[in-house]
Structures are given as structure tokens and as C-alpha cells.
Design an enzyme around this catalytic site. Structure first.
Site, PDB file in Angstrom:
ATOM      1  N   GLY A 106       0.839  -1.196   0.000  1.00  0.00           N
ATOM      2  CA  GLY A 106       0.000   0.000   0.000  1.00  0.00           C
ATOM      3  C   GLY A 106       0.870   1.240   0.000  1.00  0.00           C
ATOM      4  O   GLY A 106       2.094   1.157   0.130  1.00  0.00           O
ATOM      5  N   LYS A 107       0.265   2.372  -0.186  1.00  0.00           N
ATOM      6  CA  LYS A 107       0.996   3.645  -0.080  1.00  0.00           C
ATOM      7  C   LYS A 107      -0.032   4.758   0.051  1.00  0.00           C
ATOM      8  O   LYS A 107      -1.157   4.640  -0.439  1.00  0.00           O
ATOM      9  CB  LYS A 107       1.846   3.876  -1.336  1.00  0.00           C
ATOM     10  N   GLY A 108       0.370   5.848   0.696  1.00  0.00           N
ATOM     11  CA  GLY A 108      -0.523   6.984   0.830  1.00  0.00           C
ATOM     12  C   GLY A 108       0.231   8.268   0.570  1.00  0.00           C
ATOM     13  O   GLY A 108       1.466   8.294   0.580  1.00  0.00           O
TER      14      GLY A 108
END
Ligand code: NAD
Length: 417
Positions: A106-108
Site C-alpha cells: 500500500g501507499k498513501g
């Protein structure tokens, strides 16, 4: 809004496709693994210190969760885009799979410039962003971590906001927290330590004695400085280091402890008295055995690859070598350990942090380091064996290992419809 298809994503796909072809990946699994599972876009209103209301755009992407909860940092930067966050989330999926830890990718990110914001504004933005994505994150769902311009304090705010919504404290929702709030010993040094361990294993493989081996490192931040310290402790001679302001060279080996003191005061290695000055360009052409790019992407290009004399390149930074330069060096017999194998110490110890939080029982630094070493040795040898089996370079082999693992569990889990 497009889901994928931007240039950074396409570059990731090129690496993916090369490995997937060798694996003979069936078209259905290929389609699944080249699409992000979920992309969230949120708009976060924040009352600024001036009284004005600003609205910031944020993203959270869960690229693949076949192996476990999504894992990946949150970055605050004016240039953040959905394409970039999606690509980084894909890379996290492959990194976690290579590291052999039960996490997806994931990444934000939030489009903002934290250098122009007060601490209160950054805190308000963080809390609102977490509130907007709260249904998507959690210890079993998606576990964020620090990235560019976010740190342990920001992670403490993420943890607190999530916990306040839940009504009880949940430390395992995020990693990279302060030690007092469920952080792990050894995390700060984890990526540099892994670079050192990888270099040690790679040197063994190419028959290079680390004692007295000459090393040049680009970058003296978290990754570069810890790698330098630990490699020097193993007997390697760190002859050159360069950073954003310039570099230093000492043929007899740099005194890393003294250089750390200098860099703490001057925020650069440049100007260190017990060494000669050096440019970043000159660093790459030095007569060394080992070259460690640990600063920025795209540093080893066709413009300098021809002058590289090192026999071993260990990628501490993300994407420091262009594909053409990588091909050129590989054909010349240079052994390159790719970023997705060499720099995954941070995410490995993040996994240890999550495990410790969920057990409510914390390990000594020695236990953390021993487990990190064990994980690294396993991963290094899995990738090395794969590179021998398929007669490919270590980067392609790392992708084959990662894609093979994610594909295998995807087949096992089957299709929910
Ligand atoms: P950092 O900010 O602590 O240090 C970066 C270093 O690069 C500094 O010494 C800086 O002076 C130098 N630098 C910046 N611009 C430069 C330029 N133009 N020329 C030469 N040097 C320059 O960052 P870090 O955490 O050490 O990360 C370094 C790299 O490793 C990045 O690519 C990062 O994405 C990657 N990485 C870091 C981690 C981690 O856990 N810290 C994990 C995986 C990958």
C-alpha cells in the site's frame, strides 16, 4: 481519474512484464497483479493558522492484499500524484513478497508542502486524512508507516486518531511510531543494517573479502550513514562519500564517527577536514570494489555507467540505476543487488513492530537484529538461486520471486464472486 497508465506506473510494469514472461504467468493472474485493488481519493479541509480554510487532496492505495494487510508509507509532498502513489504501492507489494513477510502493498500521500505549514496545521491535516480513510485502515487491513516528510510524531497522530475513533488504543495500526508508543528497537537503523548485510552476502558470493574492500557511498542520510558505519565495523574501507552539497575522499579510509559529527553540525559531509573534496560525478568513477547509491533515483545512467569500476553495486536508494545502465553494467559482469532486495530493512522491521504490538511483548534490539539478519539471508539466497535457475540478473530474479509468491497465493485463494 485514471487508475493507472502514467509513466512511473508503466516503468514498473516493464519490470513486472519481464519477470512475468519468464514465469509464464497465465493471463488472468497477470491481469489481477497489474491492477491496484483499491484507490481512495479524499479531500481534507483544514483551518489554517490564518483562519482560511484550505482543502488538501490525499490518496491511499492498496495495490495487492493477497499475502496480508497492505503495508506502506504516507508521504507529504507538493508533487504527490495518484499515479506515483499507485506505483509505490505496487513496489511495496513486490518488496513485501521478496522480504517474505505476510503483507501486501500500500501507499498513501497528501498533496501539501509541510515545510510551509505549522506543526498544528500538519497535525490537523494528518488527523483529518486519517478520519477520511479510517474505514480502510487497521492492523488487519492496511498498516501505514512514515515516508517522505512524515516521521514518528506523524505516526503517533495517526495512531491516536484511529484509536480515538475506535474507543481504545490500537498501536498496531501503524509502524514507525515512537518507542514509547509501541515502536520497535532497531527500526531507525534497519534499512542501513540490511544494506550492510546484503553487501556482506553479495561480497561472499562474488568472492570479495570485505576486510579492506574499498567502498564509495552516495548519500549520508539515514541509509547511507548507517551502512557506512556498519560496513566500516566489518573492516571495509569507506574511501568516499558524497551528499547534496558535495563529497569527501580519503584513500586510507574515512573516519566515519568523526564524519557523522561533522555532518550533524554542517548538515553535509562537504568541508570535512580529514579528506579531499570530491564531486558526486567523480564518486561514481572511483577505483573502488563496492558502490552504494543511497541518495536519489536515477543516479547511475548511461552518462556515468561506463566509468564505474566497482564490481559490486548495492542499491540502498530506490531506483538509483536506469534500466539501460543496469543492462550495461550487468553485461560487463558487475553484480548488482537491486533495491527491492537490498533496501527492505525498514519494512521488515515494520513487520516486527506490528508483530510486537499485536503480542504486546517487545524484543531486545539484539533479537530484532538477529531476526532481520535471518530474513535477509533467506531472501538473498532465494533470489540468488532464482537468478541461477533462470540465468537472469538479480533484479529480474527478485521480481520473479515476488510475483511467483503473490501469484501462488492468488491461485490458492481462488476467485470470490
Ligand atoms: P535521507 O533524507 O536521510 O538522506 C538522503 C541523503 O541523500 C542525504 O545525505 C542527502 O544529502 C543526499 N542527497 C540528496 N540530494 C542529493 C543529490 N542531489 N546528490 C547527492 N546526494 C544527495 O534519506 P534516506 O532515508 O537515507 O533515504 C535515501 C534513499 O533510500 C531514498 O531513495 C529512499 O527512498 C531510500 N530508502 C530509504 C529507506 C529508509 O528506511 N530510510 C527505506 C527504503 C528506501
Amino acid at each position: 481519474m485514471t487508475t493507472t497508465g502514467g509513466s512511473i506506473f508503466d516503468a514498473m510494469l516493464q519490470e513486472f512484464d519481464g519477470a512475468a514472461r519468464i514465469l509464464n504467468l497465465e493471463p488472468g493472474i497477470w491481469r489481477i497483479l497489474t491492477k491496484p485493488k483499491r484507490q481512495i481519493i479524499v479531500h481534507c479541509p483544514v483551518q489554517m493558522d490564518s483562519g482560511e480554510i484550505e482543502v488538501f487532496t490525499g490518496f491511499r492505495v492498496q495495490y495487492n492484499i493477497a499475502l496480508g494487510p497492505a503495508k506502506g508509507g504516507i508521504r507529504y509532498h507538493p508533487d504527490v500524484t495518484l499515479d506515483e502513489v499507485t506505483t509505490l504501492a505496487a513496489w511495496m507489494s513486490w518488496k513485501c513478497a521478496v522480504a517474505h513477510i505476510p503483507f501486501g502493498g500500500g501507499k498513501g500521500g497528501i498533496i501539501c508542502d509541510p515545510t510551509k505549514m505549522s506543526r498544528r496545521e500538519v497535525e490537523a491535516l494528518t488527523r483529518r486524512y486519517v478520519a477520511e480513510i479510517i474505514d480502510a485502515i487497521g492492523p488487519e487491513k492496511d498498516v501505514p508507516a512514515p515516508d517522505v516528510n512524515t516521521d514518528a510524531q506523524v505516526m503517533a497522530w495517526v495512531m491516536d486518531t484511529y484509536s480515538m475513533h475506535l474507543g481504545h488504543t490500537s498501536t498496531a495500526v501503524v509502524t514507525g511510531k515512537p518507542l514509547e508508543l509501541g515502536g520497535s528497537l532497531g527500526r531507525r537503523e534497519a534499512t542501513g543494517r540490511r544494506v550492510m548485510l546484503t553487501t556482506r552476502e553479495a561480497a561472499k558470493h562474488v568472492g570479495l573479502d570485505l576486510t579492506g574492500a574499498r567502498v564509495a557511498i552516495q548519500g549520508f542520510g539515514n541509509v547511507g550513514s548507517v551502512s557506512a558505519e556498519l560496513l566500516a565495523a566489518l573492516g571495509a574501507k569507506i574511501v568516499a562519500i558524497a551528499d547534496w552539497k558535495g563529497g569527501v575522499y580519503n584513500d586510507a579510509g574515512l573516519d566515519i564517527a568523526a564524519l557523522l559529527d561533522h555532518a550533524k553540525i554542517h548538515r553535509t559531509v562537504a568541508g570535512f577536514a580529514r579528506a579531499d573534496p570530491l564531486t558526486n560525478e567523480a564518486l561514481f568513477g572511483l577505483d573502488v570494489h563496492i558502490l552504494i547509491p543511497a541518495a536519489l533515483e536515477n543516479q547511475i545512467t548511461m552518462a556515468n555507467a561506463g566509468s564505474i569500476k566497482a564490481t559490486l553495486v548495492v542499491e540502498g536508494a530506490n531506483g538509483p540505476t536506469t534500466p539501460e545502465a543496469h543492462r550495461h553494467l550487468h553485461e560487463r559482469g558487475v553484480f548488482i543487488v537491486p533495491d527491492i532486495l537490498a533496501n527492505i530493512g525498514g519494512v521488515t522491521v515494520s513487520y516486527f513492530e506490528w508483530v510486537q504490538d499485536r503480542h504486546g511483548y517487545f524484543w531486545t534490539e539484539r533479537e530484532v537484529n538477529e531476526r532481520l539478519e535471518q530474513k535477509l539471508c533467506e531472501a538473498f539466497h532465494d533470489v540468488l538461486q532464482t537468478s541461477v535457475k533462470y540465468r537472469v540478473d538479480m533484479r529480474t530474479a527478485a521480481y520473479i520471486v515476488a510475483i511467483g509468491r503473490v501469484a501462488a497465493v492468488t491461485r490458492m485463494r481462488g476467485m470470490y464472486a
